[in-house]
Design a protein around this motif. Structure first.
Motif, short mmCIF file in Angstrom:
data_model
loop_
_atom_site.label_atom_id
_atom_site.label_comp_id
_atom_site.label_asym_id
_atom_site.label_seq_id
_atom_site.Cartn_x
_atom_site.Cartn_y
_atom_site.Cartn_z
N HIS A 1 82.06 -42.28 -7.29
CA HIS A 1 82.40 -41.42 -8.43
C HIS A 1 81.23 -41.42 -9.41
N GLY A 2 81.24 -40.44 -10.33
CA GLY A 2 80.24 -40.43 -11.40
C GLY A 2 78.81 -40.37 -10.88
N GLY A 3 78.56 -39.50 -9.90
CA GLY A 3 77.23 -39.43 -9.29
C GLY A 3 76.19 -38.70 -10.13
N SER A 4 76.65 -37.88 -11.09
CA SER A 4 75.71 -37.07 -11.88
C SER A 4 74.65 -37.94 -12.53
N GLY A 5 73.38 -37.52 -12.41
CA GLY A 5 72.29 -38.24 -13.06
C GLY A 5 71.79 -39.45 -12.30
N THR A 6 72.25 -39.62 -11.05
CA THR A 6 71.80 -40.76 -10.24
C THR A 6 70.43 -40.46 -9.63
N ASP A 7 69.61 -41.48 -9.56
CA ASP A 7 68.30 -41.39 -8.94
C ASP A 7 68.42 -40.92 -7.47
N ASP A 8 67.61 -39.94 -7.09
CA ASP A 8 67.70 -39.37 -5.74
C ASP A 8 67.57 -40.42 -4.64
N GLU A 9 66.62 -41.33 -4.81
CA GLU A 9 66.39 -42.34 -3.79
C GLU A 9 67.60 -43.28 -3.65
N HIS A 10 68.26 -43.54 -4.80
CA HIS A 10 69.47 -44.37 -4.76
C HIS A 10 70.61 -43.66 -4.04
N PHE A 11 70.68 -42.34 -4.19
CA PHE A 11 71.68 -41.58 -3.42
C PHE A 11 71.44 -41.78 -1.91
N ARG A 12 70.19 -41.60 -1.51
CA ARG A 12 69.87 -41.71 -0.07
C ARG A 12 70.20 -43.11 0.45
N LYS A 13 69.82 -44.11 -0.32
CA LYS A 13 70.06 -45.48 0.12
C LYS A 13 71.54 -45.85 0.07
N ILE B 1 74.00 -43.79 0.67
CA ILE B 1 74.60 -43.18 1.86
C ILE B 1 74.31 -44.07 3.07
N ALA B 2 73.08 -44.53 3.18
CA ALA B 2 72.71 -45.42 4.29
C ALA B 2 73.51 -46.72 4.25
N ALA B 3 73.87 -47.15 3.04
CA ALA B 3 74.63 -48.41 2.87
C ALA B 3 76.13 -48.23 3.11
N GLY B 4 76.61 -46.98 3.19
CA GLY B 4 78.02 -46.79 3.52
C GLY B 4 78.82 -45.84 2.65
N ILE B 5 78.18 -45.17 1.69
CA ILE B 5 78.91 -44.18 0.88
C ILE B 5 79.13 -42.91 1.71
N ASN B 6 80.37 -42.40 1.70
CA ASN B 6 80.72 -41.23 2.51
C ASN B 6 80.98 -39.96 1.69
N ILE B 7 81.38 -40.15 0.43
CA ILE B 7 81.72 -39.02 -0.43
C ILE B 7 81.03 -39.26 -1.78
N ILE B 8 80.38 -38.22 -2.32
CA ILE B 8 79.71 -38.37 -3.63
C ILE B 8 80.23 -37.32 -4.60
N HIS B 9 80.73 -37.80 -5.75
CA HIS B 9 81.28 -36.89 -6.77
C HIS B 9 80.21 -36.47 -7.77
N ILE B 10 80.10 -35.16 -7.95
CA ILE B 10 79.20 -34.59 -8.97
C ILE B 10 80.04 -33.64 -9.83
N ASN B 11 80.13 -33.93 -11.12
CA ASN B 11 80.87 -33.05 -12.01
C ASN B 11 80.05 -32.68 -13.24
N THR B 12 79.57 -33.67 -13.98
CA THR B 12 78.88 -33.39 -15.24
C THR B 12 77.65 -32.49 -15.04
N GLU B 13 76.91 -32.71 -13.95
CA GLU B 13 75.73 -31.86 -13.71
C GLU B 13 76.13 -30.39 -13.61
N LEU B 14 77.30 -30.13 -12.99
CA LEU B 14 77.78 -28.75 -12.87
C LEU B 14 78.18 -28.20 -14.24
N ARG B 15 78.84 -29.05 -15.03
CA ARG B 15 79.29 -28.62 -16.35
C ARG B 15 78.10 -28.34 -17.28
N VAL B 16 77.05 -29.16 -17.16
CA VAL B 16 75.84 -28.94 -17.98
C VAL B 16 75.19 -27.61 -17.58
#
Ligand SMILES: [Zn+2]
Length: 309
Positions: free
Chosen positions: A225-237, A239-254
């Motif tokens: 949850h709360g993925g907005s504003g997360t470092d791109d490389e941390h997103f990639r890592k 996912i590799a570590a086991g995240i299957n779903i990523i929530h993005i809301n605030t970035e869309l609202r902005v």
């Protein structure tokens, strides 16, 4: 890595099948919240553009504004008309009644959120809601949440929540005791964005080792949850570590607010809603397409900006 185009003609795939497939391909399903049809059009247009599956989400507040049954009906017809794998999630559901309402309305998944309660009460209430949802339709996926990552997908002055991260032990216990299909832990993520994040001066960072440990302990799909504003490389890592779903809301609202301001300012005499709102759909779509690309190991450069169906 997920190849563009491989998810064509899969509108009848189940959410579970798509998550299983993405897990083997080291991709994550992008979850994007919608409050109205402008945002929904943007998410669907991004799915059409990238040929990737999308998870449309609506919290209790968003469902109240949109109408839970109306949103479910609209997503169902959009899925049928587009033949795209579009799924619908009842995000942050805080009561048994709202969980059952979403299940009856035809949502593909229900996110139960009793994470503000003491752990034992969170377990008991989540288990009760999960059983009620499965009684309506056993194929609906149920998510449970542990830890405090703050509330509200908004622009904030300071960091919220107690910042206490979830442990592998509580993740295992919670999943075993509740029977949830998906777990949303606290791993350094946070709802909303700080002003410095909106300005691009700061990024969220995740506890990647903890994600891997929780994944192994819980043995279920994991949501960030709360993925907005997360470092791109941390997103990639992540996912590799086991995240299957990523929530993005605030970035869309902005993006929605900024483009709406610009569109309104362009011509003070313009009163045609679809002329004012079309650029807003395009702006939000670009954010969604870009995030989808990242979650599937691609660098997506939208080639069809402006051609929103
Ligand atoms: Zn959330």
């Amino acid at each position: 890595m997920t190849a563009v185009g491989t998810f064509n003609n899969t509108s009848r795939a189940t959410l579970h099948a798509v998550l299983t497939r993405l897990q083997t391909e080291r991709g994550a399903l992008g979850h994007f919240n919608v409050s109205d049809q402008v945002l929904l059009k943007a998410v669907i247009a991004a799915a059409a553009e990238t040929k990737l599956p999308v998870f449309v989400g609506a919290s209790e507040g968003e469902r109240e504004f949109f109408g839970a049954h109306q949103l479910a009906g609209l997503v169902r017809t959009l899925r049928e008309d587009s033949d795209l794998p579009v799924f619908l999630n009842a995000d942050h559901t805080h009561s048994l009644a709202k969980a059952v309402e979403a299940a009856n309305a035809g949502f593909d998944a229900v996110g139960i959120d009793f994470s503000a309660l003491p752990f034992d009460q969170n377990v008991a209430r989540t288990k009760e809601a999960a059983q009620a949802i499965k009684a309506v339709n056993p194929s609906i996926l149920v998510e449970g949440e542990i830890g405090d990552i703050g509330t509200g997908s908004e622009i904030k002055e300071t960091v919220q929540g107690d910042r206490k991260l979830s442990t592998p032990e509580e993740a295992r216990h919670f999943v075993e005791a509740t029977g949830v299909d998906i777990l949303a832990p606290a791993v350094g993520n946070m709802h909303g964005m700080l002003k410095s994040m909106v300005q691009g001066k700061a990024k969220k960072h995740l506890d990647l080792e903890r994600i891997a440990q929780i994944k192994q302990a819980a043995g279920v799909f994991l949501t960030l949850h709360g993925g907005s504003g997360t470092d791109d490389e941390h997103f990639r890592k992540a996912i590799a570590a086991g995240i299957n779903i990523i929530h993005i809301n605030t970035e869309l609202r902005v993006a929605w607010r900024k483009s709406l301001d610009e569109s309104l300012a362009r011509d003070a005499n313009e009163v045609v809603p679809y002329k004012i709102l079309r650029p807003v759909v395009d702006s939000v779509k670009q954010v969604v397409s870009s995030r989808l690309g990242l979650f599937h190991g691609q660098s997506v450069i939208p080639d069809a900006v402006g051609s929103v169906a």
